[in-house]
Design a protein around this motif. Structure first.
Motif, PDB file in Angstrom:
ATOM      1  N   THR A 104       0.841  -1.197   0.000  1.00 48.44           N
ATOM      2  CA  THR A 104       0.000   0.000   0.000  1.00 48.44           C
ATOM      3  C   THR A 104       0.873   1.243   0.000  1.00 48.44           C
ATOM      4  OG1 THR A 104      -1.758  -1.135   1.227  1.00 48.44           O
ATOM      5  CG2 THR A 104      -1.794   1.267   1.239  1.00 48.44           C
ATOM      6  N   LEU A 136       0.971   5.149   0.716  1.00 46.29           N
ATOM      7  CA  LEU A 136       0.177   6.066   1.538  1.00 46.29           C
ATOM      8  C   LEU A 136       0.443   7.526   1.192  1.00 46.29           C
ATOM      9  CD1 LEU A 136       0.441   4.272   5.006  1.00 46.29           C
ATOM     10  CD2 LEU A 136      -1.464   4.256   3.393  1.00 46.29           C
ATOM     11  N   GLY A 140      -0.586  11.177  -0.648  1.00 46.27           N
ATOM     12  CA  GLY A 140      -1.864  11.889  -0.692  1.00 46.27           C
ATOM     13  C   GLY A 140      -2.153  12.558   0.637  1.00 46.27           C
ATOM     14  N   ASN A 141      -3.426  12.596   1.018  1.00 48.87           N
ATOM     15  CA  ASN A 141      -3.772  13.294   2.257  1.00 48.87           C
ATOM     16  C   ASN A 141      -3.660  12.369   3.465  1.00 48.87           C
ATOM     17  OD1 ASN A 141      -6.275  11.768   2.495  1.00 48.87           O
ATOM     18  ND2 ASN A 141      -7.066  13.085   0.872  1.00 48.87           N
ATOM     19  N   LYS A 142      -3.735  12.973   4.644  1.00 53.07           N
ATOM     20  CA  LYS A 142      -3.552  12.226   5.883  1.00 53.07           C
ATOM     21  C   LYS A 142      -4.714  11.282   6.178  1.00 53.07           C
ATOM     22  CE  LYS A 142      -2.707  16.019   8.206  1.00 53.07           C
ATOM     23  NZ  LYS A 142      -2.388  16.945   9.332  1.00 53.07           N
ATOM     24  N   LYS A 143      -5.860  11.483   5.513  1.00 51.18           N
ATOM     25  CA  LYS A 143      -7.003  10.607   5.736  1.00 51.18           C
ATOM     26  C   LYS A 143      -6.681   9.170   5.317  1.00 51.18           C
ATOM     27  CE  LYS A 143     -10.633  14.120   5.307  1.00 51.18           C
ATOM     28  NZ  LYS A 143     -11.830  14.559   4.548  1.00 51.18           N
ATOM     29  N   LYS A 144      -5.883   9.020   4.279  1.00 51.61           N
ATOM     30  CA  LYS A 144      -5.515   7.685   3.814  1.00 51.61           C
ATOM     31  C   LYS A 144      -4.632   6.990   4.838  1.00 51.61           C
ATOM     32  CE  LYS A 144      -3.856   5.259  -0.292  1.00 51.61           C
ATOM     33  NZ  LYS A 144      -3.358   5.392  -1.688  1.00 51.61           N
ATOM     34  N   ALA A 151      -6.801   6.012   7.793  1.00 51.29           N
ATOM     35  CA  ALA A 151      -7.641   4.855   7.491  1.00 51.29           C
ATOM     36  C   ALA A 151      -6.856   3.559   7.602  1.00 51.29           C
ATOM     37  CB  ALA A 151      -8.249   5.001   6.100  1.00 51.29           C
ATOM     38  N   TYR A 152      -5.600   3.580   7.183  1.00 53.52           N
ATOM     39  CA  TYR A 152      -4.780   2.370   7.230  1.00 53.52           C
ATOM     40  C   TYR A 152      -4.433   2.001   8.673  1.00 53.52           C
ATOM     41  CZ  TYR A 152      -1.218  -1.032   5.871  1.00 53.52           C
ATOM     42  OH  TYR A 152      -0.491  -2.195   5.706  1.00 53.52           O
ATOM     43  N   ASN A 206      -6.255   2.906  11.411  1.00 56.29           N
ATOM     44  CA  ASN A 206      -7.412   3.393  12.165  1.00 56.29           C
ATOM     45  C   ASN A 206      -7.605   2.714  13.511  1.00 56.29           C
ATOM     46  OD1 ASN A 206      -8.248   0.908  11.276  1.00 56.29           O
ATOM     47  ND2 ASN A 206     -10.166   1.616  10.379  1.00 56.29           N
TER      48      ASN A 206
END
Length: 221
Positions: A153, A155, A157-161, A164-165, A167
């Motif tokens: 994966t 990671l 991009g934004n911190k939301k990704k 989510a990983y 979480n």
């Protein structure tokens, strides 16, 4: 005669460059055996069939001819003469239409492991010559993988990704929200998870707690 002399001089001047690329290393085979010697990497992402063609060039002594090895017989190579040992290993990734074995640098080993693209990692050079002899490549070349996962994966991009990983780890989510963690601190995030949120945490909590206490103290300075 002049052309011959130029060819000889060109060959002689090229020898130190090749030698500088070699490092003290141990080569590990599929049958569990290993051998020590000198190695470098031969990296070629743009193969005819589109599959990675990353190879390990290895020889036992510097006065013998080097052999080229790949995933058919080798699992990994460990370079010993950097500031810390560097491990490049072949990782099998499963896809819906088959599998692919890719050479990656292992940055962090744990319940979540952090890998780097071999070509980017091998070509990463410190801007300051006084820094460590190698540096971690840019986040876009980094990938994570859990023990039970069959894919890598990325990671970016934004911190939301990232959140989510990871979480199931509230400490990481909180630190992402308050900007202590971000994509540039992916190594710290993976280390935090393996120390404080992984299933193995209960096996050695004192070490992990002390490590996190040191981090918290640094953040408070």
């Amino acid at each position: 005669m002049k052309q011959l002399l130029l060819l000889v001089l060109s060959f002689l001047f090229s020898l130190p460059i090749v030698a500088q690329e070699e490092h003290d290393a141990t080569l590990y085979f599929l049958d569990g055996t290993d051998i020590s010697g000198y190695a470098t990497l031969k990296l070629d992402k743009a193969s005819f069939y589109g599959a990675p063609q990353d190879k390990i060039v290895f020889r036992v002594t510097k006065d013998e001819k080097a052999d080229v090895w790949d995933q058919k017989t080798v699992t990994k190579v460990v370079f010993h003469d950097f500031d810390t040992p560097r491990t490049f290993e072949y990782i099998e990734i499963k896809y819906s239409n088959g599998t692919e074995i890719t050479l990656l640098e292992l940055i962090i080993k744990g319940e979540v492991s952090l890998y780097a693209d071999a070509l980017a990692a091998w070509n990463s050079k410190p801007k300051d010559p006084d820094e460590a002899s190698h540096i971690t490549p840019e986040p876009k070349y980094l990938k994570v993988k859990r023990d039970k996962e069959t894919k890598l994966t990325t990671l970016t991009g934004n911190k939301k990704k990232i959140a989510a990983y990871f979480n199931e780890c509230p400490g990481i989510v909180e630190r992402l929200e308050n900007n202590t963690f971000n994509i540039a601190t992916l190594e710290d995030i993976v280390e935090y998870y393996n120390d404080l949120c992984s299933d193995n945490f209960l096996e050695a909590p004192p070490r992990a707690v002390k490590k996190q206490a040191d981090r918290d103290e640094e953040e408070g300075e």
